[in-house]
Write a protein that holds these residues in place. Structure first.
Motif, PDB file in Angstrom:
ATOM      1  N   TRP A  30       0.888  -1.371   0.089  1.00 53.73           N
ATOM      2  CA  TRP A  30       0.042  -0.053   0.220  1.00 53.73           C
ATOM      3  C   TRP A  30       0.805   1.107   0.067  1.00 53.73           C
ATOM      4  N   THR A  31       1.815   1.269   0.927  1.00 50.41           N
ATOM      5  CA  THR A  31       2.786   2.422   0.871  1.00 50.41           C
ATOM      6  C   THR A  31       3.367   2.585  -0.343  1.00 50.41           C
ATOM      7  N   LEU A  32       3.925   1.594  -1.114  1.00 53.70           N
ATOM      8  CA  LEU A  32       4.680   1.768  -2.318  1.00 53.70           C
ATOM      9  C   LEU A  32       3.762   2.278  -3.470  1.00 53.70           C
ATOM     10  N   ASN A  33       2.398   1.467  -3.288  1.00 54.35           N
ATOM     11  CA  ASN A  33       1.086   2.026  -4.302  1.00 54.35           C
ATOM     12  C   ASN A  33       1.171   3.739  -4.048  1.00 54.35           C
ATOM     13  N   ARG A  34       1.164   4.223  -2.941  1.00 53.88           N
ATOM     14  CA  ARG A  34       0.782   5.561  -2.697  1.00 53.88           C
ATOM     15  C   ARG A  34       2.060   6.413  -3.257  1.00 53.88           C
ATOM     16  N   THR A  35       3.174   5.874  -2.812  1.00 55.48           N
ATOM     17  CA  THR A  35       4.162   6.738  -3.183  1.00 55.48           C
ATOM     18  C   THR A  35       4.712   6.761  -4.672  1.00 55.48           C
ATOM     19  N   LEU A  36       4.852   5.631  -5.257  1.00 53.94           N
ATOM     20  CA  LEU A  36       5.355   5.441  -6.536  1.00 53.94           C
ATOM     21  C   LEU A  36       4.176   5.388  -7.592  1.00 53.94           C
ATOM     22  N   ARG A  37       2.782   5.522  -7.282  1.00 56.11           N
ATOM     23  CA  ARG A  37       1.798   5.536  -8.106  1.00 56.11           C
ATOM     24  C   ARG A  37       1.785   4.283  -8.781  1.00 56.11           C
ATOM     25  N   LEU A  38       1.907   3.306  -8.328  1.00 52.17           N
ATOM     26  CA  LEU A  38       1.634   2.066  -8.697  1.00 52.17           C
ATOM     27  C   LEU A  38       0.365   1.214  -8.265  1.00 52.17           C
ATOM     28  N   ARG A  39       0.114   0.124  -8.805  1.00 52.22           N
ATOM     29  CA  ARG A  39      -1.177  -0.842  -8.420  1.00 52.22           C
ATOM     30  C   ARG A  39      -0.864  -1.948  -8.305  1.00 52.22           C
ATOM     31  N   LEU A  40       0.051  -2.203  -7.239  1.00 46.91           N
ATOM     32  CA  LEU A  40       0.510  -3.566  -6.675  1.00 46.91           C
ATOM     33  C   LEU A  40      -0.748  -4.462  -6.299  1.00 46.91           C
ATOM     34  N   ILE A  41      -1.042  -5.658  -6.845  1.00 44.62           N
ATOM     35  CA  ILE A  41      -1.973  -6.356  -6.567  1.00 44.62           C
ATOM     36  C   ILE A  41      -1.532  -7.769  -6.068  1.00 44.62           C
ATOM     37  N   ARG A  42      -2.239  -8.174  -4.903  1.00 44.33           N
ATOM     38  CA  ARG A  42      -1.649  -9.449  -4.377  1.00 44.33           C
ATOM     39  C   ARG A  42      -1.864 -10.704  -5.496  1.00 44.33           C
TER      40      ARG A  42
END
Length: 142
Positions: A30-42
């Motif tokens: 979630w932190t990486l998604n917000r900071t790097l503007r990603l959409r990491l999905i499990r």
């Protein structure tokens, strides 16, 4: 009688970073998604079957675009194991998580990404992993 040895050369065209973090994997994603503007999905857990020693499971988050593949992998196995080193990258057991990046450009390029990772509140330490020096490169062939 001649003996033959099979030598396999793996194509290592990716960047790998190690993260030390006491956060849960979903919090870090979630932190990486917000900071790097990603959409990491499990994704389903990554399974590494060791023939005589059992099975290792690693949590796996994925962000894919046409040009970029970004993976967050837990380095320590989710299941208990009889192995001394139940890690995805046993050479780098000091890291809790690994970032596997293929075709990183712009803010996700290796030079730009490391300083960004180092200042995240969920990350205590971030460092590059020398891909050529990995003993178990086959664990990173997706």
């Amino acid at each position: 009688m001649k003996t033959f040895t099979l030598e396999v050369a793996f194509d290592c065209d990716f960047d790998l970073f190690g993260l030390v973090s006491s956060s849960r994997d979903y919090t870090l994603a979630w932190t990486l998604n917000r900071t790097l503007r990603l959409r990491l999905i499990r994704q389903p857990d990554l399974v590494v079957d060791l023939l005589s020693q059992g099975r290792l499971l690693f949590s796996h988050y994925l962000h894919v675009t046409e040009t970029l593949t970004f993976r967050l992998l837990r380095n320590r196995s989710l299941t208990s194991s009889a192995l001394k080193k139940p890690f995805l990258a046993p050479d780098y057991k000091q890291y809790d998580y690994l970032l596997h990046i293929t075709n990183g450009q712009g803010s996700l390029a290796a030079d730009e990404l490391l300083p960004t990772l180092a200042v995240l509140p969920a990350v205590q330490y971030a460092g590059p992993v020398e891909v050529e020096g990995l003993k178990y490169k086959e664990n990173f062939q997706f």
